[in-house]
Motif scaffolding. Structure first.
Motif, mmCIF file in Angstrom:
data_model
loop_
_atom_site.group_PDB
_atom_site.id
_atom_site.type_symbol
_atom_site.label_atom_id
_atom_site.label_comp_id
_atom_site.label_asym_id
_atom_site.label_seq_id
_atom_site.Cartn_x
_atom_site.Cartn_y
_atom_site.Cartn_z
ATOM 1 N N ARG A 141 0.823 -1.214 0.000
ATOM 2 C CA ARG A 141 0.000 0.000 0.000
ATOM 3 C C ARG A 141 0.856 1.264 0.000
ATOM 4 N NH1 ARG A 141 -4.381 0.321 4.713
ATOM 5 N NH2 ARG A 141 -5.132 -1.501 3.527
ATOM 6 N N ARG A 142 0.386 2.280 -0.735
ATOM 7 C CA ARG A 142 1.043 3.585 -0.734
ATOM 8 C C ARG A 142 0.566 4.384 0.482
ATOM 9 N NH1 ARG A 142 2.825 5.438 -5.785
ATOM 10 N NH2 ARG A 142 2.087 7.545 -5.361
ATOM 11 N N ILE A 143 1.485 4.771 1.336
ATOM 12 C CA ILE A 143 1.159 5.520 2.545
ATOM 13 C C ILE A 143 1.482 6.991 2.307
ATOM 14 C CG2 ILE A 143 1.587 5.772 5.011
ATOM 15 C CD1 ILE A 143 0.298 3.098 4.261
ATOM 16 N N LYS A 144 0.445 7.824 2.314
ATOM 17 C CA LYS A 144 0.643 9.252 2.090
ATOM 18 C C LYS A 144 1.272 9.902 3.321
ATOM 19 C CE LYS A 144 -3.347 9.549 -1.003
ATOM 20 N NZ LYS A 144 -4.660 10.205 -1.256
ATOM 21 N N GLY A 145 1.784 11.104 3.114
ATOM 22 C CA GLY A 145 2.506 11.782 4.170
ATOM 23 C C GLY A 145 1.725 11.953 5.451
ATOM 24 N N ASP A 146 0.443 12.351 5.355
ATOM 25 C CA ASP A 146 -0.340 12.570 6.564
ATOM 26 C C ASP A 146 -0.593 11.265 7.305
ATOM 27 O OD1 ASP A 146 -1.997 11.624 4.569
ATOM 28 O OD2 ASP A 146 -3.636 13.024 4.978
ATOM 29 N N GLU A 147 -0.841 10.180 6.560
ATOM 30 C CA GLU A 147 -1.035 8.883 7.201
ATOM 31 C C GLU A 147 0.270 8.392 7.816
ATOM 32 O OE1 GLU A 147 -2.623 4.348 6.195
ATOM 33 O OE2 GLU A 147 -2.555 5.861 4.601
ATOM 34 N N ALA A 148 1.379 8.645 7.126
ATOM 35 C CA ALA A 148 2.690 8.249 7.656
ATOM 36 C C ALA A 148 2.956 8.942 8.990
ATOM 37 C CB ALA A 148 3.792 8.587 6.658
ATOM 38 N N PHE A 149 2.569 10.208 9.088
ATOM 39 C CA PHE A 149 2.745 10.941 10.338
ATOM 40 C C PHE A 149 1.864 10.355 11.437
ATOM 41 C CE2 PHE A 149 1.384 14.592 13.031
ATOM 42 C CZ PHE A 149 2.585 14.795 13.683
ATOM 43 N N THR A 150 0.638 10.038 11.111
ATOM 44 C CA THR A 150 -0.291 9.480 12.095
ATOM 45 C C THR A 150 0.193 8.135 12.625
ATOM 46 O OG1 THR A 150 -2.180 10.603 11.068
ATOM 47 C CG2 THR A 150 -2.671 8.707 12.456
ATOM 48 N N MET A 151 0.758 7.310 11.764
ATOM 49 C CA MET A 151 1.169 5.971 12.173
ATOM 50 C C MET A 151 2.589 5.924 12.738
ATOM 51 S SD MET A 151 1.506 4.243 8.357
ATOM 52 C CE MET A 151 1.606 2.559 8.948
ATOM 53 N N GLY A 152 3.293 7.063 12.728
ATOM 54 C CA GLY A 152 4.621 7.115 13.302
ATOM 55 C C GLY A 152 5.749 6.844 12.336
ATOM 56 N N LEU A 153 5.433 6.698 11.067
ATOM 57 C CA LEU A 153 6.473 6.497 10.069
ATOM 58 C C LEU A 153 7.217 7.800 9.786
ATOM 59 C CD1 LEU A 153 7.877 4.666 8.016
ATOM 60 C CD2 LEU A 153 5.924 4.962 6.489
ATOM 61 N N ALA A 154 6.506 8.909 9.838
ATOM 62 C CA ALA A 154 7.109 10.240 9.764
ATOM 63 C C ALA A 154 6.999 10.899 11.134
ATOM 64 C CB ALA A 154 6.412 11.090 8.710
ATOM 65 N N ASP A 155 8.045 11.588 11.542
ATOM 66 C CA ASP A 155 8.072 12.223 12.860
ATOM 67 C C ASP A 155 7.526 13.647 12.820
ATOM 68 O OD1 ASP A 155 9.665 10.154 14.523
ATOM 69 O OD2 ASP A 155 10.831 10.404 12.683
ATOM 70 N N GLU A 156 7.640 14.302 11.671
ATOM 71 C CA GLU A 156 7.075 15.633 11.493
ATOM 72 C C GLU A 156 6.453 15.709 10.111
ATOM 73 O OE1 GLU A 156 9.647 18.920 12.256
ATOM 74 O OE2 GLU A 156 10.382 18.119 14.168
ATOM 75 N N LEU A 157 5.348 16.447 10.010
ATOM 76 C CA LEU A 157 4.674 16.685 8.732
ATOM 77 C C LEU A 157 4.624 18.183 8.510
ATOM 78 C CD1 LEU A 157 3.077 15.223 6.414
ATOM 79 C CD2 LEU A 157 1.011 15.836 7.690
ATOM 80 N N VAL A 158 5.217 18.642 7.425
ATOM 81 C CA VAL A 158 5.301 20.076 7.146
ATOM 82 C C VAL A 158 4.993 20.306 5.668
ATOM 83 C CG1 VAL A 158 7.021 20.436 8.958
ATOM 84 C CG2 VAL A 158 7.778 19.977 6.608
ATOM 85 N N PRO A 159 4.657 21.545 5.285
ATOM 86 C CA PRO A 159 4.432 21.832 3.869
ATOM 87 C C PRO A 159 5.648 21.481 3.022
ATOM 88 C CG PRO A 159 3.644 23.635 5.216
ATOM 89 C CD PRO A 159 4.391 22.721 6.137
ATOM 90 N N LEU A 160 5.404 21.140 1.777
ATOM 91 C CA LEU A 160 6.465 20.672 0.895
ATOM 92 C C LEU A 160 7.663 21.615 0.856
ATOM 93 C CD1 LEU A 160 7.455 18.669 -1.264
ATOM 94 C CD2 LEU A 160 6.169 19.991 -2.960
ATOM 95 N N ALA A 161 7.395 22.902 0.768
ATOM 96 C CA ALA A 161 8.485 23.876 0.653
ATOM 97 C C ALA A 161 9.339 23.961 1.911
ATOM 98 C CB ALA A 161 7.912 25.252 0.313
ATOM 99 N N GLU A 162 8.844 23.389 3.013
ATOM 100 C CA GLU A 162 9.562 23.518 4.291
ATOM 101 C C GLU A 162 10.227 22.227 4.745
ATOM 102 O OE1 GLU A 162 6.906 25.130 7.220
ATOM 103 O OE2 GLU A 162 6.057 26.591 5.815
ATOM 104 N N VAL A 163 10.177 21.189 3.922
ATOM 105 C CA VAL A 163 10.670 19.882 4.370
ATOM 106 C C VAL A 163 12.136 19.940 4.775
ATOM 107 C CG1 VAL A 163 11.210 17.531 3.619
ATOM 108 C CG2 VAL A 163 8.967 18.497 3.142
ATOM 109 N N ARG A 164 12.960 20.487 3.907
ATOM 110 C CA ARG A 164 14.390 20.472 4.219
ATOM 111 C C ARG A 164 14.731 21.406 5.375
ATOM 112 N NH1 ARG A 164 18.689 20.595 -0.622
ATOM 113 N NH2 ARG A 164 17.086 19.191 -1.467
ATOM 114 N N SER A 165 14.100 22.569 5.418
ATOM 115 C CA SER A 165 14.382 23.497 6.521
ATOM 116 C C SER A 165 13.911 22.915 7.847
ATOM 117 C CB SER A 165 13.726 24.861 6.267
ATOM 118 O OG SER A 165 12.320 24.741 6.155
#
Length: 259
Positions: free
Chosen positions: A165-189
């Motif tokens: 399954r493809r896990i989108k960014g918001d779902e990844a954040f909810t399930m703990g796969l991503a630790d922070e969710l930010v707008p695309l332009a701010e990912v690296r910063s």
């Protein structure tokens, strides 16, 4: 080779940015360069934390199986390119300093493995985390059969690994796969902010704490890679795997026969 790596220091944070257009596919040479760069930073006292990022739309779209069937899409030089690929993957787990991955887009297969190898992941809503191995009629690799359950728990990891399954960014954040969710332009910063926060601590304490938290992980990954390699080696010659590669390249469901 078309890939490049750039390195820059921002205070006590070192940023590594890799590029292999158009989709940042991973291969032996790219992983070797990433691993050697990371390990070299272990010897740099001014570096206390690392940001791992990539150029372009995708973070890392995995190994390019469709365009390099002979070498398994991983660019190996010998008779066992997958073994060479995993030798470089293991090297990344030998790194002593914390890594924050900036995931702006697709992290697929080996790209997911690379993202999970980091200590933390900062992602955009546009990010996609995909363990697409069963869609290829293949066994998971890059030690994801061990690292994903460690990160998410066995049930959520099994869901990702068995469904592809493809896990989108918001779902990844909810399930703990991503630790922070930010707008695309701010990912690296945002990844830099997290790395800088880590780097505010004493460097010996940071590395000591990380070593404790990741105790046994290197050996676990090494054993997982050996098992995954053996399973993939058995499956790589099957008709289903060939069909899986073709179906993904043609963007259609696989017509599998269990052979």
């Amino acid at each position: 080779m078309t890939h490049t790596i750039t390195v820059r220091d921002v205070g006590h944070v070192t940023e590594i940015v890799f590029s292999n257009p158009p989709n940042n596919h991973a291969n032996v040479a790219l992983l070797r360069e990433i691993g050697e760069t990371l390990l070299a930073l272990d010897e740099q006292p001014d570096c206390r934390a690392i940001v791992l990022a990539s150029e372009g739309k995708a973070f890392c779209a995995g190994a390019d199986l469709a365009n390099d069937k002979a070498g398994g899409g991983v660019g190996g030089s010998g008779d066992d390119p997958v073994r060479e690929f995993y030798d470089q993957a293991l090297q990344i787990y030998a790194v002593k300093k914390p890594i924050v991955a900036a995931v702006q887009g697709a992290a697929v297969g080996a790209g997911l493995g690379l993202a999970v190898a980091a200590d933390f992941r900062v992602a955009a809503p546009e990010a996609r985390f995909v363990a697409n191995f069963t869609r290829l009629a293949f066994h998971p690799g890059f030690a994801l059969s061990a690292t994903l359950p460690r990160l998410l728990g066995e049930q959520k990891a099994a869901l990702m690994l068995l469904t592809s399954r493809r896990i989108k960014g918001d779902e990844a954040f909810t399930m703990g796969l991503a630790d922070e969710l930010v707008p695309l332009a701010e990912v690296r910063s945002a990844a830099h902010r997290l790395a800088a926060e880590i780097a505010e601590g004493g460097p010996l304490g940071i590395m000591s704490t990380r070593q404790t938290l990741r105790a046994g992980l290197y050996d676990t990954v090494r054993a997982a890679l050996e098992h995954e390699h053996a399973e993939q080696w058995k499956l790589r010659a099957t008709a289903d795997h060939k069909e899986g590669i073709l179906s993904v390249a043609e963007r259609r469901p696989g017509r599998f026969t269990g052979k």
